[in-house]
Design an enzyme around this catalytic site. Structure first.
Site, PDB file in Angstrom:
ATOM      1  N   GLY A 182      32.789  26.319  83.189  1.00  0.00           N
ATOM      2  CA  GLY A 182      31.564  26.602  82.441  1.00  0.00           C
ATOM      3  C   GLY A 182      30.925  25.260  82.130  1.00  0.00           C
ATOM      4  N   GLY A 189      27.937  24.978  80.977  1.00  0.00           N
ATOM      5  CA  GLY A 189      26.817  25.293  80.092  1.00  0.00           C
ATOM      6  C   GLY A 189      26.833  24.409  78.857  1.00  0.00           C
ATOM      7  CB  VAL A 211      30.494  25.342  74.754  1.00  0.00           C
ATOM      8  CG1 VAL A 211      31.861  24.923  74.224  1.00  0.00           C
ATOM      9  CG2 VAL A 211      29.722  26.090  73.677  1.00  0.00           C
ATOM     10  CG  ASP A 249      28.522  26.970  85.667  1.00  0.00           C
ATOM     11  OD1 ASP A 249      28.602  26.785  84.435  1.00  0.00           O
ATOM     12  OD2 ASP A 249      27.911  27.947  86.166  1.00  0.00           O
ATOM     13  NE  ARG A 304      28.024  34.500  67.323  1.00  0.00           N
ATOM     14  CZ  ARG A 304      28.352  34.716  66.065  1.00  0.00           C
ATOM     15  NH1 ARG A 304      28.229  35.927  65.550  1.00  0.00           N
ATOM     16  NH2 ARG A 304      28.795  33.743  65.305  1.00  0.00           N
ATOM     17  NE  ARG A 350      32.269  33.448  66.759  1.00  0.00           N
ATOM     18  CZ  ARG A 350      31.909  33.330  65.490  1.00  0.00           C
ATOM     19  NH1 ARG A 350      31.953  34.384  64.683  1.00  0.00           N
ATOM     20  NH2 ARG A 350      31.502  32.169  65.002  1.00  0.00           N
ATOM     21  CB  VAL A 410      36.047  27.723  74.512  1.00  0.00           C
ATOM     22  CG1 VAL A 410      34.920  27.487  73.526  1.00  0.00           C
ATOM     23  CG2 VAL A 410      36.961  26.503  74.562  1.00  0.00           C
ATOM     24  CG  ASP A 442      35.935  29.071  62.747  1.00  0.00           C
ATOM     25  OD1 ASP A 442      34.789  28.957  63.224  1.00  0.00           O
ATOM     26  OD2 ASP A 442      36.770  29.908  63.164  1.00  0.00           O
ATOM     27  NE  ARG A 450      30.072  26.044  63.268  1.00  0.00           N
ATOM     28  CZ  ARG A 450      29.985  26.844  64.313  1.00  0.00           C
ATOM     29  NH1 ARG A 450      30.641  27.996  64.325  1.00  0.00           N
ATOM     30  NH2 ARG A 450      29.227  26.527  65.339  1.00  0.00           N
ATOM     31  CG  HIS A 483      36.265  32.000  66.431  1.00  0.00           C
ATOM     32  ND1 HIS A 483      35.796  31.053  65.553  1.00  0.00           N
ATOM     33  CD2 HIS A 483      35.394  31.990  67.480  1.00  0.00           C
ATOM     34  CE1 HIS A 483      34.710  30.497  66.052  1.00  0.00           C
ATOM     35  NE2 HIS A 483      34.433  31.060  67.218  1.00  0.00           N
TER      36      HIS A 483
END
Ligand SMILES: NC(=O)c1ccc[n+]([C@@H]2O[C@H](COP(=O)([O-])OP(=O)(O)OC[C@H]3O[C@@H](n4cnc5c(N)ncnc54)[C@H](O)[C@@H]3O)[C@@H](O)[C@H]2O)c1
Length: 308
Positions: free
Chosen positions: A7, A9, A11, A32, A82, A88, A118, A148, A151, A175
């Site tokens: 991936g 993208g 992240v 990818d 999302r 999620r 992930v 988390d 954060r 999560h």
């Protein structure tokens, strides 16, 4: 040390960038499904090497798993993120198929690898990798709690009007917006419990802001966040690659720990060269235990949607 990130993208590329900037890996392969996308991201990142002072070689591949052969660590970020208003859990239909085929492709060429999951819903995707690959449980790790917790520390520092480096705290549990269990009673400012500085009401606000941390950003950005997720993954990769024996909350398969069985959910673990070196069982208050049990029920409900 060879790391593959599937991936390329938001992240995946952020994760590759942080790994490279920290300069501990010899090689990062981005893979990818979108034609030329990973090659383009890899080239762009390589053109930051002389600017950012790293020697990690970053290459890209369009769905060619032979390029990932012999990876010590593989990170799976492939799948859809999302949109505002989504949970999620709603991503499971598409992401389960992607995670299953990606993990099979990775293991075929790197049978001894450690996998970090992930893609969301992350606890369920981690469980899916356990169920479908047969890798030993120390080699399958879900990333959610590290993000988390970052954060949580951001929100604690904001409430305390303190620098983030003064603050320590951890989030365990699932999560998801409802499933996260921020351990407010264990959180500290320079080893003093934060409850000495903040009212119960303010602490509850910190807790709630932490739990919707991802949703808040998704609303602002129109898609899910990537800088902090990428940095959090790079922290886990570094702890494993450099055998740091650091403690992170990670989603791991539980076998009786915390009174829970047959699911992956966030608990503190020690990360080192073997992946999960051990699971750490800490004393939780009755309220925290109840919240973790409720969170586990939510994860199991989502696991029930998997077609295994
Ligand atoms: N666990 C966490 O804490 C956390 C944090 C943020 C995002 N996420 C999740 O990470 C995932 C990626 O998010 P993003 O923002 O980077 O999304 P993105 O859309 O920017 O990138 C996803 C990439 O995956 C690729 N992809 C899709 N199917 C593939 C396949 N079969 N093989 C290889 N690549 C494939 C896509 O082409 C795309 O480039 C989402 O599921 C998101 O919900 C998890």
């Amino acid at each position: 040390m060879k790391v593959t990130v599937v991936g390329a993208g938001a992240v995946g590329a952020s994760c590759a960038e942080y790994i490279a900037i920290k300069n501990f890996a010899s090689e990062v392969v981005l893979l990818d499904i979108k034609e030329g996308y990973a090659e383009g991201k890899a080239m762009d990142l390589m053109q930051t090497a002389s600017l950012n002072g790293f020697d990690t070689k970053i290459t890209g591949s369009t769905s060619d798993y032979t390029k990932t052969a012999g990876s010590d660590i593989c990170v799976i970020t492939s799948g859809i993120p999302r949109k505002p208003g989504m949970t999620r859990e709603e991503l499971i239909g598409i992401n389960a198929g992607i995670v299953k085929s990606v993990s099979a492709g990775l293991i075929e060429h790197s049978p001894n690898t450690i996998i970090i999951v992930v893609s969301n819903p992350m606890d369920t995707m981690t469980y899916l990798v356990h169920k479908t690959t047969g890798l030993p449980k120390n080699r399958i790790i879900g990333m959610g709690g590290a993000l988390d917790s970052a954060r949580f520390k951001y929100r604690l520092a904001e409430a305390l009007e303190a620098p983030i480096s003064d603050v320590d705290g951890m989030v365990i549990g699932g999560h998801s917006d409802k499933g996260m269990v921020p351990l407010t009673a264990h959180a500290t400012r320079n080893s003093v419990k934060v409850s000495e500085f903040l009212s119960e009401e303010r602490l509850n606000q910190v807790k709630e802001d932490t739990k919707v941390g991802g949703a808040t950003l998704t609303k602002l950005l129109g898609t899910s966040a990537w800088y902090a997720p990428g940095a959090a993954v790079s922290g886990l990769v570094q702890a494993i690659a450099c055998d740091q024996k650091k403690m992170f909350p990670c989603s791991v398969l539980l076998d009786g720990e915390y009174g829970l069985n047959d699911l992956c959910i966030g608990v503190p673990v020690i990360l080192g060269r073997n992946g999960i070196e051990s699971i750490v069982e800490i004393n939780l208050s009755d309220a925290e235990k109840a919240h973790l049990t409720e969170s586990a029920a939510g994860v199991k409900k989502t696991n029930g949607l998997l077609e295994l």
